[in-house]
Structures are given as C-alpha cells and as structure tokens.
Design an enzyme around this catalytic site. Structure first.
Site, mmCIF file in Angstrom:
data_model
loop_
_atom_site.group_PDB
_atom_site.id
_atom_site.type_symbol
_atom_site.label_atom_id
_atom_site.label_comp_id
_atom_site.label_asym_id
_atom_site.label_seq_id
_atom_site.Cartn_x
_atom_site.Cartn_y
_atom_site.Cartn_z
ATOM 1 N N GLU A 1 45.879 47.150 35.310
ATOM 2 C CA GLU A 1 44.867 46.751 36.293
ATOM 3 C C GLU A 1 43.583 47.562 36.106
ATOM 4 O OE1 GLU A 1 44.540 46.610 41.209
ATOM 5 O OE2 GLU A 1 46.018 47.904 40.242
ATOM 6 N N LYS B 1 42.751 39.057 42.364
ATOM 7 C CA LYS B 1 43.716 39.730 43.237
ATOM 8 C C LYS B 1 43.593 39.177 44.656
ATOM 9 C CE LYS B 1 45.335 44.478 44.139
ATOM 10 N NZ LYS B 1 45.060 45.896 43.821
ATOM 11 N N CYS C 1 49.118 44.089 40.828
ATOM 12 C CA CYS C 1 49.537 45.267 41.590
ATOM 13 C C CYS C 1 50.019 44.895 42.997
ATOM 14 C CB CYS C 1 48.404 46.286 41.635
ATOM 15 S SG CYS C 1 48.943 47.973 42.063
#
Length: 554
Positions: free
Chosen positions: A45, A113, A149
């Site tokens: 990430e 994200k 994540c």
C-alpha cells in the site's frame, strides 16, 4: 484458461517522499518477478510515496509527482508481468488511497480504498476520500481482487470482489507494528477467506518511518484458513508464490513458513530497526548519548550498537559530584563491552560557572530542584555541542514511565533527536536488558553475550542529581507506577478502575496529575519507536492546557 498463476510478493521498505528511489525498488522487484516467470508482481500500500505520509499527501505537487512516477514505472515495466503498486490517486476533485495495476506499459486498473482508518496513528478520513466498492482486475485470464489494507478488515469489500468474479485476493498493506498485532491481522484475514472461499495474499511493507515500524510478516492463506506461506517479520525480501487451479478453485502451493519470534524479541527488533531506518533515511551516520551508568542509557547504547555498529556510537559520561563511583565504573564497563568510543567530560567546572552567574539572582533562596536541573541541562548543552561539532545525532534515554510522569528535564536529558525506548515502560527496560544479555540474533550488529553489566540491572534507579537520590524518593515503586500507567494511558481506565484493581487512591490521583501536567514536555520530546497502541505522539493526543481531573469513585 490458465492452470498456474505466479505472484511475486515484494515485502519491501520504501523511503518517505523518495519517489524515484521507491520506483527503483519496485522496478527491481518487477525484474525479479519477470526473471522468475511471474504473472503479477505486487508491492504494498502507498509504496510509491512511503507510508504514512500524513498531510504531505495533500500537497498537490507531491501526489501529482507520485502519480506521474507510477505512469513512468508502468512504461518501464511494459514487457513482462503485471505490476501492482500503491499510491495516491487524484481525480475529479477527490484524493484516494489507491492501488494501481500496470500492464503493457499502461495503468489498466485503479482500485480505490473504501474503508479509511481513523484511529491510533491513522488520519485517513481527513486525508482521503472514500472509494466506491469496485470489482477485480484481469491478469492473464485470472481475476484478482485487491482490498487495500483496512478494506480487508471488513467483510463487504472482499465479498463484493468475490461476487463480481475475483478468484484470488491480493491485499496490499501499510500496517505498522504494535505488540501482538500479527494475531489480529491473521484472524481478520482468515475470516475473509472463510467468507469468500478465495485464497488470499496478505502483503505488508517493512521498515521504519518516524516512530512507526512496518513489520512485514506477509503470508498466504488458502480457503478454509490454511497457511500456505509465511514470510519472516522485519526482513525485506521478494518471494514467488505459485497458485494452481483445482476443481474447487485456485490454491497456493506451500512455501516458506517462517517461525515468528516472541513479542519480547519483536519489541527489541522494532527499537533497533526504528533507529537504523531513522538514521539511514534522514542521512545521519553516527549517534552519541550520555552514558550515566544507569539501566536506561545502557539499553539505549546497546540498541544503538545493534542498529548502527559500535564504530558509529559515541558514549559520554558527564559526571557531577553526585555521580557515584559505581556509576562511573558501570558506564566505563558497558562502553568497553560494547566497544564504543567513550568520552569522560566532568561538568563540575561548567556547573560552578553557571551557579556563580546566577548567584546574585538566587541569593536568599533555598537550593533545590532548580539546581538539580541545571546539571541535566548542562549535560544536554554539552551533548548538543558535541552533536553540532561532530555531526552525530543525540539519542535521549527516557523510558515510557518517565516520559509519562515528566520525570525528565526539558532542555536537559530530553534534548536530542530520537529516543529508542520512549514507548518502553521501566519494568520492561529491565526485562529487555536481561533478554538481550541472553540472546543474540544475526540482525544485531553488537557482540553476543552479557553486554549490559548485571550491576547496572540490579542497582536501584537514580538520577544522581543530589546525595543518595533514588527514583522512589519522587515516584511510586516502578512495579506500581507502571501498572497504574498502563491502566490510565494504554487502557484509558478511570481512577475508580485503578482503585478497584487494588491501587491506593491517593497514589493513583498523584500519577494522574503528573501525566496531565507533563503534556507540555511530551509535546516537545524527541520521537521514538512505537511499541504499543498508546505510544505518546499520534496514538495519544491530549491538550497541553487541561484542568480535567478524574474524580470517579466507583
């Protein structure tokens, strides 16, 4: 329809803001993947920028340069496997934490994200916009989904990817260390593979960034939660993982399964890696510290040697008339055991000059804390002078117990550039010192054996700023103090909770008061390695001016 699929996992260490350097690391991993016949090379990430960039990521010149670097990297990686790398995405007035998939010289997919962490060290709600739930991307006929994540800590993103055709999940992470965090990660990822029935690649970065250390520990799970691959913690490495198509879908072939060390060892490794990377990434080569003959400076000196090598560590004894012979002997002993340069710089003459200068102003007043602190501040001045002259960064040596209650002198022993034990309570300092004497690993640059003299570990702690001084003259015994601090700071418990746990109310209230009135000191303290979820800085942000006191009685 392909029957085999190879993923190259790059558990790599970026440097914050070094866009070209990070791109070069990504290209090197891609080259390894290409040579190994990989179909997909995956980086963690926000790898192109480094993580956590905080408000730097909001600077248009920065995030636009990062995006341009990814476009250039895509062109450089045109002839070979797909490349997946994290970075910022600015589009239509929004800014996303994104994962870029490059193939054939272009960026062919951008995953945004969805879930933005906004706790402990994370402020992503104020930095990024929420991405919409998206679908998988195609790599040579295999549909890959990449929850970024935090997205994999919730079920909706992975389920959406599975429902829209994903066959393998590749999860890029910038997940920093705190003790026992690995178990939480594993539990969440097992839940995702059980829910989706898909294999999952958990890819985490390594390396230090300010107070945080990313501990790697990447792994691969097969459906049902079976562990197929486990990479070591903290080590930078590139590993190839093979998947095979079966009647029940894709399965990862079993590979390396590293045994992860216990939390005590991981804490110490974090202190070493944090200092090593802080130095390397800021450009400092050498450190110096005041070596008092006490346990805190002894452990910091040992950490420094393990991180940088003895030739890059200078220890300075700065004795006053209150420094005991035992401390003089112990400081010289550990310096010799560690093999560091040892300088002896008495402060009596300088202290006398300061005392004489202040004498007209201090006339008819009683000597006390002010005079004690002059010693500490004079030591800080001398260490900073040596730092300026020799280009060596000063390490501070206050443990979390002292930092919490302000048992340190601002502009004195708090003066310096980094504190490796800032998040380590005093009792753990003793435990860690004993552990280091008994254990040696190949990542330690210092010598094996009993490097910290037992006499230092066993003697009562003292600042030695007045005759026969002991820490317990001013503070509760560390067994009690640390237990109360852990409840008030790490667990955010109330005074009533502490009393219910068996602690004296007056002692608890005194400790609480010391915590609050010391906030201004912490605000000006050096950064240090984060070992817990409640390290002083980004994890715990309190106002300096604050009259609240907890009067709960249970």
């Amino acid at each position: 329809m392909p029957e085999r699929f190879r993923v190259t996992m790059a558990q790599a260490n970026p440097t914050m803001g070094d866009l070209k350097g990070n791109a070069s690391k990504a290209k090197a991993a891609w080259d390894e993947g290409k040579a190994a016949g990989a179909d997909l090379v995956a980086l963690p990430e926000m790898f192109i920028t480094g993580y956590n960039a905080q408000d730097l990521i909001l600077k248009p010149a920065f995030h636009l340069a990062a995006m341009a670097e990814i476009e250039a990297l895509a062109a450089d990686c045109a002839d070979g496997p797909a490349l997946a790398i994290g970075g910022p995405l600015a589009e239509d007035g929004a800014l996303y934490n994104a994962y870029f998939v490059c193939r054939g010289g272009k960026v062919v997919h951008r995953q945004r994200k969805h879930h933005l962490p906004n706790y402990t060290v994370f402020d992503e709600e104020r930095l990024f916009d929420h991405g919409a739930l998206g679908g998988p991307y195609d790599v040579g006929g295999v549909r890959v989904g990449s929850p970024i994540c935090e997205d994999a800590w919730f079920e909706d993103v992975s389920e959406t990817l599975e429902e829209s055709g994903a066959e393998i999940l590749v999860v890029p992470n910038g997940s920093p260390y705190y003790r026992d965090k690995f178990d939480r990660r594993m539990n969440h990822m097992v839940a995702r593979v059980v829910e989706t029935g898909l294999p999952l690649v958990y890819l985490n970065m390594v390396g230090g960034q300010d107070d945080q250390v990313f501990d790697g520990g990447s792994f691969v799970l097969n459906p049902g939660g079976e562990l197929a691959v486990q990479l070591p913690v903290f080590d930078e490495m590139t590993v190839h993982v093979d998947f095979e198509r079966t009647p029940d879908g894709w399965r990862a072939k079993h590979g390396e399964k590293a045994v992860l060390p216990a939390g005590e060892e991981q804490d110490y490794r974090v202190c070493v890696e944090a200092l090593r990377d802080y130095m390397g990434k800021t450009g400092f080569k050498k450190v110096l510290l005041g070596l008092s003959g006490g346990i805190d400076s002894a452990l910091v000196a040992t950490i420094a040697v393990d991180a940088l090598g003895a030739e890059n560590v200078r220890c300075v004894m700065l004795p006053s008339e209150y420094t005991s012979q035992g401390s003089l002997d112990d400081a010289k002993d550990i310096a010799e055991r560690l093999g560091v340069r040892y300088d002896f710089v008495p402060i009596a003459e300088g202290r006398a000059a300061i005392t004489n200068t202040l004498a007209p102003l201090f006339e008819d007043t009683e000597p006390g804390l002010t005079e004690e602190n002059i010693q500490s501040r004079l030591r800080g001045l001398l260490l900073m002078a040596m730092s300026n002259k020799f280009g060596e960064m000063v390490l501070t040596t206050g443990n979390k117990s002292e930092v919490a209650v302000g048992y340190a002198t601002i502009y004195g022993d708090m003066a310096g550039g980094y504190n490796p034990i800032k998040d380590m309570y005093k009792i753990r300092v003793f435990e860690t010192s004993r552990w280091r004497n008994a254990v040696h690993r190949d990542w330690m640059m210092g010598a094996p054996g009993e490097v910290i003299p037992v006499s230092i570990i066993d003697k009562p702690p003292s600042a030695e700023l007045r005759p026969d001084q002991k820490d317990e003259d001013s503070l509760p015994p560390y067994e009690i103090l640390d237990a109360i601090l852990y409840m008030l700071v790490d667990e955010e418990k109330s005074v009533a909770d502490c009393v219910a746990a068996g602690f004296d109310r007056d002692t608890v209230k005194r400790v609480e008061h010391l915590i609050y009135i010391s906030e201004y000191k912490r605000f000006q303290s050096a950064p240090g390695a984060r070992l817990s979820k409640k390290a002083f800085w980004l994890d715990r942000r309190y106002p300096i001016v604050n009259r609240f006191r907890d009067d709960s009685v249970g």
